[in-house]
Design a protein around this motif. Sequence first.
Motif, mmCIF file in Angstrom:
data_model
loop_
_atom_site.group_PDB
_atom_site.id
_atom_site.type_symbol
_atom_site.label_atom_id
_atom_site.label_comp_id
_atom_site.label_asym_id
_atom_site.label_seq_id
_atom_site.Cartn_x
_atom_site.Cartn_y
_atom_site.Cartn_z
ATOM 1 N N VAL A 75 0.844 -1.207 0.000
ATOM 2 C CA VAL A 75 0.000 0.000 0.000
ATOM 3 C C VAL A 75 0.875 1.251 0.000
ATOM 4 C CG1 VAL A 75 -1.660 1.353 1.351
ATOM 5 C CG2 VAL A 75 -1.947 -1.131 1.130
ATOM 6 N N ALA A 76 1.928 1.216 0.782
ATOM 7 C CA ALA A 76 2.820 2.380 0.862
ATOM 8 C C ALA A 76 3.479 2.642 -0.477
ATOM 9 C CB ALA A 76 3.874 2.140 1.952
ATOM 10 N N VAL A 77 3.869 1.547 -1.155
ATOM 11 C CA VAL A 77 4.494 1.711 -2.474
ATOM 12 C C VAL A 77 3.510 2.342 -3.453
ATOM 13 C CG1 VAL A 77 5.389 0.457 -4.477
ATOM 14 C CG2 VAL A 77 6.155 -0.147 -2.168
ATOM 15 N N VAL A 78 2.275 1.858 -3.454
ATOM 16 C CA VAL A 78 1.256 2.383 -4.367
ATOM 17 C C VAL A 78 0.973 3.854 -4.054
ATOM 18 C CG1 VAL A 78 -1.171 2.226 -5.051
ATOM 19 C CG2 VAL A 78 0.211 0.148 -4.813
ATOM 20 N N GLU A 79 0.880 4.176 -2.780
ATOM 21 C CA GLU A 79 0.607 5.569 -2.410
ATOM 22 C C GLU A 79 1.770 6.480 -2.809
ATOM 23 O OE1 GLU A 79 -0.286 5.312 1.733
ATOM 24 O OE2 GLU A 79 -2.451 5.058 1.361
ATOM 25 N N ALA A 80 2.961 5.990 -2.735
ATOM 26 C CA ALA A 80 4.116 6.786 -3.148
ATOM 27 C C ALA A 80 4.075 7.038 -4.651
ATOM 28 C CB ALA A 80 5.404 6.054 -2.749
ATOM 29 N N ARG A 81 3.685 5.977 -5.382
ATOM 30 C CA ARG A 81 3.593 6.153 -6.838
ATOM 31 C C ARG A 81 2.463 7.119 -7.200
ATOM 32 N NH1 ARG A 81 3.509 0.438 -9.730
ATOM 33 N NH2 ARG A 81 3.251 1.855 -11.531
ATOM 34 N N ILE A 82 1.358 7.065 -6.458
ATOM 35 C CA ILE A 82 0.247 7.997 -6.703
ATOM 36 C C ILE A 82 0.712 9.433 -6.444
ATOM 37 C CG2 ILE A 82 -1.981 8.777 -5.807
ATOM 38 C CD1 ILE A 82 -2.706 5.818 -5.381
ATOM 39 N N ALA A 83 1.427 9.643 -5.354
ATOM 40 C CA ALA A 83 1.909 10.988 -5.025
ATOM 41 C C ALA A 83 2.875 11.484 -6.092
ATOM 42 C CB ALA A 83 2.583 10.965 -3.646
ATOM 43 N N ARG A 84 3.756 10.561 -6.530
ATOM 44 C CA ARG A 84 4.715 10.956 -7.568
ATOM 45 C C ARG A 84 4.008 11.320 -8.866
ATOM 46 N NH1 ARG A 84 7.556 6.165 -10.335
ATOM 47 N NH2 ARG A 84 5.434 6.200 -11.193
ATOM 48 N N ASP A 85 3.019 10.494 -9.291
ATOM 49 C CA ASP A 85 2.303 10.764 -10.540
ATOM 50 C C ASP A 85 1.507 12.047 -10.448
ATOM 51 O OD1 ASP A 85 3.410 8.510 -11.545
ATOM 52 O OD2 ASP A 85 1.551 7.308 -11.560
ATOM 53 N N GLN A 106 -5.556 6.086 -12.266
ATOM 54 C CA GLN A 106 -6.786 5.299 -12.095
ATOM 55 C C GLN A 106 -6.448 3.842 -11.742
ATOM 56 O OE1 GLN A 106 -8.940 5.801 -15.746
ATOM 57 N NE2 GLN A 106 -9.525 7.935 -15.302
ATOM 58 N N ALA A 107 -5.445 3.305 -12.439
ATOM 59 C CA ALA A 107 -5.028 1.916 -12.170
ATOM 60 C C ALA A 107 -4.453 1.788 -10.754
ATOM 61 C CB ALA A 107 -3.987 1.483 -13.202
ATOM 62 N N LEU A 108 -3.677 2.798 -10.372
ATOM 63 C CA LEU A 108 -3.102 2.776 -9.023
ATOM 64 C C LEU A 108 -4.179 2.886 -7.952
ATOM 65 C CD1 LEU A 108 0.088 4.983 -9.587
ATOM 66 C CD2 LEU A 108 0.037 2.530 -9.037
ATOM 67 N N ALA A 109 -5.203 3.659 -8.217
ATOM 68 C CA ALA A 109 -6.307 3.808 -7.257
ATOM 69 C C ALA A 109 -7.021 2.479 -7.064
ATOM 70 C CB ALA A 109 -7.288 4.879 -7.738
ATOM 71 N N GLU A 116 -6.165 -2.396 0.091
ATOM 72 C CA GLU A 116 -6.799 -2.021 1.369
ATOM 73 C C GLU A 116 -7.826 -3.074 1.795
ATOM 74 O OE1 GLU A 116 -6.377 2.855 1.097
ATOM 75 O OE2 GLU A 116 -8.236 1.877 0.452
ATOM 76 N N ASP A 117 -8.527 -3.660 0.798
ATOM 77 C CA ASP A 117 -9.457 -4.751 1.133
ATOM 78 C C ASP A 117 -8.684 -5.939 1.705
ATOM 79 O OD1 ASP A 117 -11.578 -3.245 0.281
ATOM 80 O OD2 ASP A 117 -11.687 -4.184 -1.717
ATOM 81 N N ILE A 118 -7.585 -6.261 1.040
ATOM 82 C CA ILE A 118 -6.754 -7.384 1.517
ATOM 83 C C ILE A 118 -6.196 -7.067 2.908
ATOM 84 C CG2 ILE A 118 -4.605 -8.655 1.105
ATOM 85 C CD1 ILE A 118 -5.109 -8.246 -1.915
ATOM 86 N N GLU A 119 -5.803 -5.797 3.086
ATOM 87 C CA GLU A 119 -5.246 -5.386 4.375
ATOM 88 C C GLU A 119 -6.263 -5.593 5.500
ATOM 89 O OE1 GLU A 119 -4.265 -1.282 4.511
ATOM 90 O OE2 GLU A 119 -2.871 -1.508 6.190
ATOM 91 N N LEU A 120 -7.518 -5.228 5.222
ATOM 92 C CA LEU A 120 -8.575 -5.409 6.235
ATOM 93 C C LEU A 120 -8.765 -6.890 6.573
ATOM 94 C CD1 LEU A 120 -11.274 -2.829 5.076
ATOM 95 C CD2 LEU A 120 -9.901 -2.762 7.163
ATOM 96 N N GLN A 121 -8.759 -7.712 5.511
ATOM 97 C CA GLN A 121 -8.937 -9.156 5.743
ATOM 98 C C GLN A 121 -7.795 -9.722 6.583
ATOM 99 O OE1 GLN A 121 -9.251 -10.840 1.828
ATOM 100 N NE2 GLN A 121 -11.185 -9.803 1.375
ATOM 101 N N VAL A 122 -6.576 -9.328 6.241
ATOM 102 C CA VAL A 122 -5.411 -9.843 6.983
ATOM 103 C C VAL A 122 -5.430 -9.329 8.415
ATOM 104 C CG1 VAL A 122 -2.891 -9.876 7.089
ATOM 105 C CG2 VAL A 122 -4.039 -10.075 4.883
ATOM 106 N N MET A 123 -5.876 -8.070 8.593
ATOM 107 C CA MET A 123 -5.962 -7.523 9.956
ATOM 108 C C MET A 123 -6.955 -8.323 10.791
ATOM 109 S SD MET A 123 -5.821 -3.408 9.299
ATOM 110 C CE MET A 123 -6.138 -3.022 11.011
ATOM 111 N N GLU A 124 -8.085 -8.685 10.182
ATOM 112 C CA GLU A 124 -9.076 -9.477 10.915
ATOM 113 C C GLU A 124 -8.490 -10.828 11.319
ATOM 114 O OE1 GLU A 124 -12.497 -9.803 8.473
ATOM 115 O OE2 GLU A 124 -13.085 -7.704 8.682
ATOM 116 N N VAL A 125 -7.767 -11.446 10.378
ATOM 117 C CA VAL A 125 -7.138 -12.738 10.684
ATOM 118 C C VAL A 125 -6.119 -12.574 11.820
ATOM 119 C CG1 VAL A 125 -5.599 -14.536 9.797
ATOM 120 C CG2 VAL A 125 -7.489 -13.680 8.377
ATOM 121 N N ALA A 126 -5.319 -11.500 11.721
ATOM 122 C CA ALA A 126 -4.299 -11.262 12.751
ATOM 123 C C ALA A 126 -4.952 -11.041 14.115
ATOM 124 C CB ALA A 126 -3.453 -10.056 12.365
ATOM 125 N N GLU A 127 -6.055 -10.306 14.138
ATOM 126 C CA GLU A 127 -6.739 -10.043 15.414
ATOM 127 C C GLU A 127 -7.302 -11.333 16.011
ATOM 128 O OE1 GLU A 127 -8.117 -5.449 14.371
ATOM 129 O OE2 GLU A 127 -9.592 -7.072 14.447
#
Length: 247
Positions: A75-85, A106-109, A116-127
Amino acid sequence: MPLLKADPADQALLLEVQELDTRLQQLANRAARLPETAALEQLSTRRDELTRTLAERTGEWEDAKAELGRVEGDVAVVEARIARDRRRLEQSSSVKDIQALEQELQALARRRSDLEDIELQVMEVAELREAALEETRVGLRSLEDEVVAARTSRDAALGTIGEDRTAAERDRETIAGRVPAELLALYEKQRARYGLGASHLRGGVTSASGVSLTASDLASVRRAAPDDVILCPDSNAVLIRTAESGL
């Protein structure tokens, strides 16, 4: 023929020695079969199982945390690329470059949304795994308390048995010291061979075997002198005759 001669009172002392030897054996058996020891072993088995579960759940939780870290990194990598673009978009005057940058944004978004969806799922599993891990920790701490209590109870029981054993050993040493050496040696020999060293003849029944002597055996016993040391025909222990023997 008698095995040896000994005062009847000295022979009678063997009954006390035998009683104390029996007591010592009972104490040894009791120590080996303590319910507290069995309970402690069961608790130790459960603790080992829970310790293994703790290790497994710790690994699962760490895997989930590592996966979450990877997703957060993506996610951080994608956000950095969005900021750069976006910076390049603001600075560009080329229509072609602007169109390309807008498509990439648009593709980066979409990529960020998926991550972020995957992040939420993994967070639920971790919790969930962290909760399971904590539950195991709590259970293990509780079990450790039970183990400590069981060990204390077992040690107390063994301590009591140890005190009884010490007293019995002391009494045995005192009484055995009053028995003539040759008679005591015979007692020890028969006890080592047959389990019991002295048998009390009471009412025609021997205490070692619990059976009545035959008429022939009783007749042989009656013929023996009081100071004759004879053996029980059933148990091979030294046969002790007293006023209760029924002779």
